[in-house]
Design an enzyme around this catalytic site. Structure first.
Site, PDB file in Angstrom:
ATOM      1  N   ASP A   1       0.806  -1.228   0.000  1.00  0.00           N
ATOM      2  CA  ASP A   1       0.000   0.000   0.000  1.00  0.00           C
ATOM      3  C   ASP A   1       0.835   1.272   0.000  1.00  0.00           C
ATOM      4  OD1 ASP A   1      -2.246  -1.658   0.101  1.00  0.00           O
ATOM      5  OD2 ASP A   1      -2.206  -1.699   2.298  1.00  0.00           O
TER       6      ASP A   1
ATOM      7  N   LYS B   1       1.827   1.944  -5.175  1.00  0.00           N
ATOM      8  CA  LYS B   1       2.362   1.327  -6.404  1.00  0.00           C
ATOM      9  C   LYS B   1       1.453   1.598  -7.604  1.00  0.00           C
ATOM     10  CE  LYS B   1       2.347  -2.638  -4.277  1.00  0.00           C
ATOM     11  NZ  LYS B   1       2.065  -2.197  -2.885  1.00  0.00           N
TER      12      LYS B   1
ATOM     13  N   GLY C   1      -4.527  -4.421  -3.722  1.00  0.00           N
ATOM     14  CA  GLY C   1      -5.514  -3.390  -4.028  1.00  0.00           C
ATOM     15  C   GLY C   1      -4.733  -2.152  -4.425  1.00  0.00           C
ATOM     16  N   HIS C   2      -4.727  -1.834  -5.717  1.00  0.00           N
ATOM     17  CA  HIS C   2      -3.944  -0.704  -6.217  1.00  0.00           C
ATOM     18  C   HIS C   2      -4.895   0.401  -6.677  1.00  0.00           C
ATOM     19  CE1 HIS C   2      -0.363  -3.582  -7.176  1.00  0.00           C
ATOM     20  NE2 HIS C   2      -0.697  -3.579  -5.911  1.00  0.00           N
TER      21      HIS C   2
ATOM     22  N   GLN D   1       1.928  -6.196  -3.078  1.00  0.00           N
ATOM     23  CA  GLN D   1       2.456  -6.258  -1.717  1.00  0.00           C
ATOM     24  C   GLN D   1       3.739  -5.435  -1.567  1.00  0.00           C
ATOM     25  OE1 GLN D   1       1.397  -9.550  -3.229  1.00  0.00           O
ATOM     26  NE2 GLN D   1      -0.507  -8.632  -2.614  1.00  0.00           N
TER      27      GLN D   1
HETATM   28  P1  GDP Z   1      -0.733   0.241  -3.578  1.00  0.00           P
HETATM   29  O1  GDP Z   1      -1.374  -1.007  -3.090  1.00  0.00           O
HETATM   30  O2  GDP Z   1       0.736   0.288  -3.319  1.00  0.00           O
HETATM   31  O3  GDP Z   1      -1.062   0.556  -5.009  1.00  0.00           O
HETATM   32  O4  GDP Z   1      -1.371   1.436  -2.708  1.00  0.00           O
HETATM   33  P2  GDP Z   1      -2.929   1.619  -2.316  1.00  0.00           P
HETATM   34  O5  GDP Z   1      -3.657   2.078  -3.517  1.00  0.00           O
HETATM   35  O6  GDP Z   1      -3.418   0.431  -1.591  1.00  0.00           O
HETATM   36  O7  GDP Z   1      -2.820   2.764  -1.233  1.00  0.00           O
HETATM   37  C1  GDP Z   1      -2.240   3.995  -1.530  1.00  0.00           C
HETATM   38  C2  GDP Z   1      -3.295   5.114  -1.324  1.00  0.00           C
HETATM   39  O8  GDP Z   1      -2.654   6.372  -1.309  1.00  0.00           O
HETATM   40  C3  GDP Z   1      -4.307   5.195  -2.443  1.00  0.00           C
HETATM   41  O9  GDP Z   1      -5.531   5.626  -1.897  1.00  0.00           O
HETATM   42  C4  GDP Z   1      -3.739   6.276  -3.368  1.00  0.00           C
HETATM   43  O10 GDP Z   1      -4.735   6.945  -4.118  1.00  0.00           O
HETATM   44  C5  GDP Z   1      -3.116   7.194  -2.363  1.00  0.00           C
HETATM   45  N1  GDP Z   1      -1.918   7.905  -2.826  1.00  0.00           N
HETATM   46  C6  GDP Z   1      -0.895   7.493  -3.615  1.00  0.00           C
HETATM   47  N2  GDP Z   1       0.063   8.427  -3.682  1.00  0.00           N
HETATM   48  C7  GDP Z   1      -0.351   9.457  -2.911  1.00  0.00           C
HETATM   49  C8  GDP Z   1       0.233  10.712  -2.527  1.00  0.00           C
HETATM   50  O11 GDP Z   1       1.338  11.070  -2.923  1.00  0.00           O
HETATM   51  N3  GDP Z   1      -0.508  11.503  -1.664  1.00  0.00           N
HETATM   52  C9  GDP Z   1      -1.729  11.130  -1.188  1.00  0.00           C
HETATM   53  N4  GDP Z   1      -2.368  11.943  -0.363  1.00  0.00           N
HETATM   54  N5  GDP Z   1      -2.291   9.956  -1.521  1.00  0.00           N
HETATM   55  C10 GDP Z   1      -1.607   9.133  -2.359  1.00  0.00           C
HETATM   56  P1  IMO Z   2      -0.947  -4.253  -2.162  1.00  0.00           P
HETATM   57  O1  IMO Z   2      -0.494  -4.823  -3.482  1.00  0.00           O
HETATM   58  C1  IMO Z   2      -0.989  -4.652   2.185  1.00  0.00           C
HETATM   59  C2  IMO Z   2      -1.028  -8.729   3.779  1.00  0.00           C
HETATM   60  C3  IMO Z   2      -2.284  -9.187   4.500  1.00  0.00           C
HETATM   61  C4  IMO Z   2      -1.689 -10.150   5.503  1.00  0.00           C
HETATM   62  C5  IMO Z   2      -0.545 -10.795   4.712  1.00  0.00           C
HETATM   63  C6  IMO Z   2      -0.907 -12.150   4.126  1.00  0.00           C
HETATM   64  O2  IMO Z   2      -2.229  -3.495  -2.223  1.00  0.00           O
HETATM   65  O3  IMO Z   2       0.173  -3.487  -1.517  1.00  0.00           O
HETATM   66  P2  IMO Z   2      -2.413 -12.896   2.081  1.00  0.00           P
HETATM   67  O4  IMO Z   2      -3.872 -12.707   1.810  1.00  0.00           O
HETATM   68  O5  IMO Z   2      -1.524 -12.311   1.038  1.00  0.00           O
HETATM   69  O6  IMO Z   2      -2.051 -14.321   2.381  1.00  0.00           O
HETATM   70  O7  IMO Z   2      -2.144 -12.086   3.445  1.00  0.00           O
HETATM   71  O8  IMO Z   2      -0.225  -9.892   3.670  1.00  0.00           O
HETATM   72  N1  IMO Z   2      -1.252  -8.219   2.418  1.00  0.00           N
HETATM   73  C7  IMO Z   2      -1.193  -6.924   2.086  1.00  0.00           C
HETATM   74  N2  IMO Z   2      -1.006  -5.831   2.842  1.00  0.00           N
HETATM   75  N3  IMO Z   2      -1.106  -4.524   0.856  1.00  0.00           N
HETATM   76  C8  IMO Z   2      -1.274  -5.618   0.071  1.00  0.00           C
HETATM   77  O9  IMO Z   2      -1.281  -5.553  -1.278  1.00  0.00           O
HETATM   78  C9  IMO Z   2      -1.365  -6.882   0.680  1.00  0.00           C
HETATM   79  N4  IMO Z   2      -1.548  -8.145   0.222  1.00  0.00           N
HETATM   80  C10 IMO Z   2      -1.456  -8.944   1.289  1.00  0.00           C
HETATM   81  O10 IMO Z   2      -2.953  -8.113   5.117  1.00  0.00           O
HETATM   82  O11 IMO Z   2      -1.095  -9.430   6.564  1.00  0.00           O
HETATM   83 MG    MG Z   3      -2.898  -1.632  -1.813  1.00  0.00          MG
END
Ligand code: GDP
Ligand code: IMO
Ligand code: MG
Length: 427
Positions: free
Chosen positions: A13, A16, A40-41, A223
């Site tokens: 999170d 990415k 979840g991206h 991840q």
């Molecule tokens: P990922 O799993 O690595 O793709 O990240 P997630 O989407 O799960 O979580 C990142 C969150 O931060 C999302 O809601 C993005 O829209 C938000 N985000 C990404 N870059 C920035 C930033 O530079 N500033 C802010 N405020 N939000 C950001």
């Molecule tokens: P993105 O790509 C954050 C965590 C779960 C749990 C552990 C194992 O959005 O960054 P699993 O279901 O993979 O066997 O769970 O890994 N986990 C993540 N945490 N971002 C993710 O994906 C994750 N995918 C798995 O919360 O601790």
């Molecule tokens: Mg994510």
């Protein structure tokens, strides 16, 4: 010729999705190389927000060919509903390629993921419950069902029967659950096969040819480094290799094609699920980071655990992945703080550790040693260049760069596509 890897530097999170999307205009292929719909991206384009789980972020860039690599585990029902969801919003997945060697998540994987977590009780990993661990487990045990099996109903029938003969024993006799009907699973998966067939390809060959033609391939990880099965905080990890070394295996391209390893690094730290997290804040400061940063899971909706930036983790990610460039995200979230603590090392039973301790036991006892950096009050969400940042925000970035051991080449100041300060080119 060139290929670049985009890898999460912390516990996932990091942003990415946004970073991959930003590079969409400069690359020809975007390949997911591991994980599944545990990811979840999020991508924000104008007033539209997209949450992608299995589809590579490149799906949102019309010129990009999105590829699901052999290292991914695919829940075909989820993939199809993701494709349908995007189609309803006018985005076509026609270009999508799916590796014939990728493994399928089966109904028993999801059932076992949930039930084993329940049995672990307090020791649970806090998985996403999507069947990721059991699917990779079967892959390694050579019991897996692959995407290519969808093309041969005879083999698919046999594989489902063999798998369920054993798994139904486990589900009913060990866990006291209902068994799963192989005929129903076969029917369901044959229906998926019809729709997925046009997308199935020898993706390693496709990518190799593309690289020979001078096309740019971006490998998008799910991840993050600390969730890696080998290099993460085992056993509180996912069941694949998000680190750069896993990218080549999961995409089927050789390591000497890689020219850049881009680490995505959040300006503070978050984690979902159980496991050690030295800089975690379990007070109102943690709650402030969660609300200000919108730190709620994209996949499961769970609250993300929040804490300060951890330079020990960042240095580790630099080393394990060979990071050439960092994309620092969410700097804007820290605006308004008087002082910002940054963890520079740990203390374990009175001993200072500049690196992650060797054992799980020591890491569980690691206490952060903080250095405090001066904060800034200005809203930075409309900054356009590094020079627009207040001096203390610039100093914070410079300090993180120094501590992490790799250059910060881009900075996120908001979720939008245009809210990025580019210091040097990432590709
Ligand atoms: P990922 O799993 O690595 O793709 O990240 P997630 O989407 O799960 O979580 C990142 C969150 O931060 C999302 O809601 C993005 O829209 C938000 N985000 C990404 N870059 C920035 C930033 O530079 N500033 C802010 N405020 N939000 C950001
Ligand atoms: P993105 O790509 C954050 C965590 C779960 C749990 C552990 C194992 O959005 O960054 P699993 O279901 O993979 O066997 O769970 O890994 N986990 C993540 N945490 N971002 C993710 O994906 C994750 N995918 C798995 O919360 O601790
Ligand atoms: Mg994510």
């Amino acid at each position: 010729m060139p290929a670049a890897v985009l890898v999460g530097a912390q516990w996932g999170d990091e942003g990415k999705g946004k970073a991959t999307d930003l590079l969409g205009g400069d690359v020809d292929y975007v390949v997911r190389y591991q994980g599944g719909n545990n990811a979840g991206h999020t991508v924000v384009i104008g007033d539209q927000k997209y949450a992608l789980h299995l589809l590579p972020t490149g799906i949102l860039s019309p010129e990009v060919v999105p590829v699901i690599g052999n290292g991914v585990v695919i829940d075909p029902g989820v993939l199809l509903s993701e494709i349908d969801g995007l189609a309803a919003r006018g985005i076509s997945a026609e270009r999508l390629l799916i590796s014939a060697n990728a493994h399928l998540i089966m109904p028993h994987h999801k059932a076992l993921d949930k039930v084993t977590e329940r049995y672990l009780g307090k020791a649970r990993i806090g998985t996403t419950g999507r069947g990721i661990g059991p699917a990779y487990g079967d892959k390694i045990a050579r019991m897996g069902v692959r995407v290519q099996d969808l093309l041969d109903p005879g083999i698919l029938t046999k594989k489902i029967e063999v798998a369920l003969t054993e798994k139904n024993q486990v589900l009913t006799k060990v866990y006291n659950r209902r068994g799963i009907d192989p005929a129903a699973v076969l029917e369901e998966y044959l229906a998926y096969a019809e729709r997925l067939k046009p997308h199935i390809a020898d993706t390693s060959l496709v990518l190799s040819k593309a690289l020979d033609e001078g096309k740019f391939v971006l490998l998008e990880g799910g991840q993050g480094t600390l969730l890696d099965i080998d290099h993460g905080t085992y056993p509180f990890v996912t069941s694949s290799s998000p680190t750069a070394g896993g990218a080549c295996a999961g995409a089927g391209i050789p390591p000497n094609r890689l020219t850049k390893i881009i680490g995505i690094l959040k300006a503070y730290t978050t984690r979902v699920g159980s496991g050690p997290f030295p800089t975690e804040l379990e007070d109102e400061m943690g709650e402030w980071l969660r609300t200000t940063g919108g730190e709620y899971g994209v996949t499961t909706g769970r609250n993300r655990r929040c804490g300060w930036f951890d330079a020990v983790i960042a240095r580790y990610a630099t080393r394990i992945n060979g990071i050439t460039d960092y994309f620092l995200t969410k700097l804007d979230v820290l605006s308004g703080l008087e002082r910002i603590p940054v963890c520079v090392a740990y203390e374990v039973d009175g001993v200072r550790h500049d690196e992650i301790p060797m054992t799980q036991t020591d890491f569980h006892h690691a206490k952060p040693i903080y250095e405090e950096l001066p904060g800034w009050q200005e809203d930075i969400t409309s900054a356009k260049s590094f020079d627009d940042l207040p001096p203390n925000a610039q100093a914070y970035v410079r300090a993180l760069e120094e501590m992490s051991g790799a250059p910060i080449s881009a900075i996120g100041v908001g979720p939008g596509r245009d809210q990025t300060l580019q210091i040097r080119s990432l590709v």
